[in-house]
Design an enzyme around this catalytic site. Structure first.
Site, PDB file in Angstrom:
ATOM      1  N   CYS A  19      11.840 -13.498   3.818  1.00  0.00           N
ATOM      2  CA  CYS A  19      11.216 -14.166   2.775  1.00  0.00           C
ATOM      3  C   CYS A  19      12.516 -15.200   2.063  1.00  0.00           C
ATOM      4  CB  CYS A  19      10.715 -13.666   1.628  1.00  0.00           C
ATOM      5  SG  CYS A  19      11.227 -11.700   1.594  1.00  0.00           S
ATOM      6  N   TYR A  79      12.457  -4.665  -5.240  1.00  0.00           N
ATOM      7  CA  TYR A  79      11.481  -4.721  -6.069  1.00  0.00           C
ATOM      8  C   TYR A  79      10.215  -3.705  -5.910  1.00  0.00           C
ATOM      9  CZ  TYR A  79       7.152  -5.945  -8.630  1.00  0.00           C
ATOM     10  OH  TYR A  79       6.169  -6.223  -9.395  1.00  0.00           O
ATOM     11  N   CYS A  89      12.206  -3.622   5.275  1.00  0.00           N
ATOM     12  CA  CYS A  89      11.936  -4.687   4.209  1.00  0.00           C
ATOM     13  C   CYS A  89      13.149  -4.589   3.052  1.00  0.00           C
ATOM     14  CB  CYS A  89      10.316  -4.520   3.699  1.00  0.00           C
ATOM     15  SG  CYS A  89      10.382  -5.594   2.413  1.00  0.00           S
ATOM     16  N   CYS A 120       5.902 -13.872   3.204  1.00  0.00           N
ATOM     17  CA  CYS A 120       5.855 -12.427   4.205  1.00  0.00           C
ATOM     18  C   CYS A 120       4.508 -12.207   4.980  1.00  0.00           C
ATOM     19  CB  CYS A 120       5.983 -11.118   3.116  1.00  0.00           C
ATOM     20  SG  CYS A 120       5.967  -9.919   3.855  1.00  0.00           S
ATOM     21  N   CYS A 163      15.163  -6.673   7.248  1.00  0.00           N
ATOM     22  CA  CYS A 163      14.381  -8.104   7.374  1.00  0.00           C
ATOM     23  C   CYS A 163      14.842  -8.723   6.085  1.00  0.00           C
ATOM     24  CB  CYS A 163      12.900  -7.860   7.403  1.00  0.00           C
ATOM     25  SG  CYS A 163      11.986  -9.181   7.171  1.00  0.00           S
ATOM     26  N   GLY A 186      -0.134   0.133  -4.770  1.00  0.00           N
ATOM     27  CA  GLY A 186      -1.486  -0.358  -4.543  1.00  0.00           C
ATOM     28  C   GLY A 186      -2.300  -0.101  -5.653  1.00  0.00           C
ATOM     29  N   CYS A 230       0.856  -1.178  -0.009  1.00  0.00           N
ATOM     30  CA  CYS A 230      -0.033   0.120   0.104  1.00  0.00           C
ATOM     31  C   CYS A 230       0.791   1.099  -0.138  1.00  0.00           C
ATOM     32  CB  CYS A 230      -0.789   0.057   1.236  1.00  0.00           C
ATOM     33  SG  CYS A 230      -2.037  -1.198   1.423  1.00  0.00           S
ATOM     34  N   ASN A 257       0.041   1.396   5.788  1.00  0.00           N
ATOM     35  CA  ASN A 257       0.824   0.406   4.826  1.00  0.00           C
ATOM     36  C   ASN A 257       1.556  -0.407   5.998  1.00  0.00           C
ATOM     37  OD1 ASN A 257       3.975   0.813   3.202  1.00  0.00           O
ATOM     38  ND2 ASN A 257       2.707  -0.639   2.944  1.00  0.00           N
ATOM     39  N   GLY A 258       1.279  -1.812   5.544  1.00  0.00           N
ATOM     40  CA  GLY A 258       2.029  -2.733   6.481  1.00  0.00           C
ATOM     41  C   GLY A 258       0.971  -4.015   6.901  1.00  0.00           C
TER      42      GLY A 258
HETATM   43  S1  SF4 Z   1       9.453 -11.023   4.667  1.00  0.00           S
HETATM   44 FE1  SF4 Z   1      10.611 -10.251   2.898  1.00  0.00          FE
HETATM   45  S2  SF4 Z   1       9.040  -9.003   1.859  1.00  0.00           S
HETATM   46 FE2  SF4 Z   1       8.341  -9.393   3.818  1.00  0.00          FE
HETATM   47  S3  SF4 Z   1       9.118  -7.602   5.135  1.00  0.00           S
HETATM   48 FE3  SF4 Z   1      10.577  -9.195   5.041  1.00  0.00          FE
HETATM   49  S4  SF4 Z   1      12.080  -8.751   3.312  1.00  0.00           S
HETATM   50 FE4  SF4 Z   1      10.076  -7.594   3.061  1.00  0.00          FE
END
Ligand code: SF4
Length: 468
Positions: free
Chosen positions: A443, A249, A243, A389, A440, A35, A9, A109-110
């Site tokens: 994924c 991407y 993230c 995710c 993070c 979005g 978003c 957003n989140g």
């Molecule tokens: S899991 Fe992947 S897509 Fe989700 S917040 Fe972590 S790095 Fe981003």
């Protein structure tokens, strides 16, 4: 449909401008890539908050009349791709409520990882929910708070939620921004004359001619009113978990997120990939648009020229109205067309930013070969995606992620490429050094920085399924 994680978003907020609604409309335009299912704007003039929301792109959702019906010097806006909650107008944001603390509107957003738990408790206590969105939970907590001020009620309610949130909120006379203590999603603060702006990405500031001041900090609550801007470090800062997929991407390459140029990080990913996994080839071709920065970097580091061997048709309508597998294949062809003069007789390196299910990559490799390529080598500017995710990005179930169940060699066979290589996790983190520890990468690793309650996983996956 191209085989990508779905964007999440975009949020935008402005305080202190006579054309708040118009500028929010433009800001949302710049954030459209985050979005495309619904868009909404809420405004306030010091007396009353009004909201307008509609399904579709920002340009479809608002016309001059709709914007004229939104007076005031304060506004927030939202572009939505539903990560939790079904895709319908009721779930569009901003969500506006009127409660004991007055009117409040929220754009999020989140994804909250304890929304279900809180929702069950609130329903048991008598709350009646209007939407299936996780965001509404925050408003219920706020409405029930016995604190005496808006600020304290917000702090009390936000302290109970867990997961990823970058919020733009507004009351009749204030713009408020909040970011989760881990800083999962970006949120920038900018200035246009005397007006303050908060937005998901800095490209929205560029479009309206505003200046970037800084990011809203993880755990920070910003309150902007007639008295100016106040910053409260209201929520204890947790381990940072920006993230990394924003850089890989989601975010636009012309944005700065988490203090870094997306274009520079993405190009560097390509350079590192070229050093880690070189290929004997004649030409580097990006899979547009997402592979362009990575291909530039790969070409730069390898010395092999980059050319556009695939052309993207930008005028294809939204393909979620073509859900059947047979038509999905067709939609790859309608989106991308090979350039025979670039590919014929060449050893080609295709650069993309991810492989999710593998079906699109396979179609593209076949298409490039059919256009005369002698060899097709696939290079992916991120590590294999092995885990879903839970922090605001729509991913398929783990069982649908090809890298979760197949080795790189098996994926190469499936997509029918001559060779396949992914960027290493170390390479990915190197691109955001020296802040690598602040990201993070769940994924790619399956290790989650914020625990997800067991039944919440099933709930979130179910919610995602509902919109597929
Ligand atoms: S899991 Fe992947 S897509 Fe989700 S917040 Fe972590 S790095 Fe981003």
């Amino acid at each position: 449909m191209l085989d990508k994680f779905k964007d999440e978003c975009g949020v935008f907020g402005i305080f202190g401008h006579p054309e708040a609604a118009n500028l929010t409309y433009l800001g949302l335009y710049a954030l459209q890539h985050r979005g495309q299912e619904s868009a909404g704007i809420a405004t306030a003039d010091g007396e009353k908050v009004r909201v307008s929301r509609a399904m579709g792109h920002v340009a479809e959702a608002f016309d001059e009349r709709a914007l004229e019906s939104l007076p005031g010097h304060i506004a927030i806006g939202h572009t939505r791709y539903s990560t939790a909650g079904e895709s319908r107008l009721q779930n569009a944001q901003p969500i506006l409520i009127d409660c004991a603390h007055g009117q409040i509107a929220i754009a999020h957003n989140g994804n909250l990882v304890n929304a279900r738990e809180l929702r069950d408790r609130l329903v048991r206590d008598g709350s009646i929910f209007q939407t299936s969105s996780d965001t509404e939970v925050v408003l219920h907590l706020y409405a029930r708070s016995r604190e005496h001020t808006v600020e304290d009620a917000l702090i009390e309610s936000i302290s109970q939620i867990s997961g990823a949130f970058s919020f733009a909120l507004m009351t009749k006379d204030r713009l408020i921004a909040a970011r989760d203590p881990h800083g999962f999603r970006p949120l920038a603060l900018g200035r246009l004359g005397d007006a303050y702006i908060v937005c998901s990405e800095t490209c929205a500031l560029d479009l309206i001619g505003a200046t970037y001041l800084r990011d809203v900090e993880p755990g920070e609550l910003l309150i902007i009113g007639d008295g100016g801007l106040r910053s409260l470090h209201a929520f204890p800062r947790g381990p940072l978990a920006h993230c990394i997929f924003e850089h890989v991407y989601f975010a636009r390459p012309d944005s700065y997120v988490f203090g870094k140029s997306v274009n520079e990080v993405r190009t560097e990913l390509g350079r590192i990939l070229a050093r880690e996994s070189p290929a004997e080839a004649d030409v580097i071709c990006p899979i547009p648009d997402s592979g362009v920065c990575g291909a530039t970097g790969y070409s730069d580091a390898s010395g092999i020229p980059m050319e556009m061997g695939l052309i993207r048709n930008h005028y294809v309508g939204r393909t979620f109205i073509q859900p059947q597998q047979a038509i999905r294949h067709f939609s790859v062809k309608i989106k991308l067309n090979p350039v025979r003069s670039v590919l014929e007789g060449k050893r080609v390196v295709l650069i993309d930013d991810s492989i999710v299910r593998g079906t699109t990559s396979r179609k593209i490799v076949t298409m490039v070969r059919a256009a005369g390529a002698k060899e097709v080598h696939m290079r992916i500017a991120c590590p294999p995606t092995i885990s879903p995710c839970f922090y605001g990005v729509d991913t398929p179930n783990k069982s649908e992620l090809i890298a979760a169940t197949h080795s790189t060699e098996e994926i190469r066979e499936f997509i029918e490429a001559d060779s396949l290589a992914y960027l290493s996790l170390e390479g990915l983190l190197q691109s955001v050094a020296p802040e690598s520890g602040s990201y993070c990468t769940s994924c790619y690793t399956g290790k989650y920085p914020v625990a997800i309650p067991r039944d919440e996983r099933a709930y979130l996956q179910l919610a995602l399924k509902a919109v597929e």
